[in-house]
Design a protein around this motif. Structure first.
Motif, short mmCIF file in Angstrom:
data_model
loop_
_atom_site.label_atom_id
_atom_site.label_comp_id
_atom_site.label_asym_id
_atom_site.label_seq_id
_atom_site.Cartn_x
_atom_site.Cartn_y
_atom_site.Cartn_z
N PRO A 116 0.79 -1.23 0.00
CA PRO A 116 0.00 0.00 0.00
C PRO A 116 0.82 1.29 0.00
N ASP A 117 2.08 1.25 0.42
CA ASP A 117 2.95 2.42 0.40
C ASP A 117 3.68 2.56 -0.93
N GLY A 118 3.51 1.61 -1.84
CA GLY A 118 4.19 1.65 -3.13
C GLY A 118 5.54 0.95 -3.14
N ASN A 119 5.89 0.26 -2.04
CA ASN A 119 7.16 -0.48 -2.00
C ASN A 119 7.09 -1.68 -2.93
N ALA A 120 8.15 -1.92 -3.68
CA ALA A 120 8.22 -3.05 -4.60
C ALA A 120 8.40 -4.35 -3.84
N VAL A 121 7.57 -5.34 -4.18
CA VAL A 121 7.61 -6.65 -3.54
C VAL A 121 7.50 -7.70 -4.64
#
Length: 127
Positions: A116-121
């Protein structure tokens, strides 16, 4: 060559700084079954949460002033049992699926998502 075994780190612990700790904790808990191991402080406004995901640990730290989304300079790779099965749960939990999963030449099935924070996973499993 000097002996560095005594100084070698025991583990790497990724830390995500987020303006909405509760939302991000819910995402990783509901998507991946993360279990809370540490909460500081134990009561009141929380600023640090340790999560266990499988045999790894992820830390979330609250900072309402941090900007999310870009630039992305780190990628979390999380080994899961069923990449395809998890993808339908990403968006309802506030994340984003970047595309369909792919079988990679190195023997993993990988799906690229964002929390949800836009961190790549990357969600990955053996093929």
């Amino acid at each position: 060559m000097p002996d560095t075994t005594a100084a070698a780190p025991a583990a790497v612990q990724p830390v995500i700084v987020t303006p909405d700790l509760e939302r991000l904790q819910r995402f990783y808990t509901e998507l991946l079954g993360a279990e809370e191991t540490t909460r500081v402080p134990e009561e009141g406004s929380v600023f640090f949460v340790g999560l266990r995901i499988g045999n790894g640990e992820l830390v979330l730290v609250a900072d309402e002033n941090v900007e999310t989304g870009s630039p992305v300079r780190i990628l979390l790779n999380i080994a899961v049992q069923d990449v395809d099965g998890l993808l339908e749960r990403v968006a309802p939990l506030g994340g984003k699926v970047s595309g369909p999963p792919n079988d990679m030449p190195w023997g993993q099935r990988v799906a690229h998502i964002q929390d949800p924070d836009g961190n790549a996973v990357n969600l990955s499993q053996p093929v």
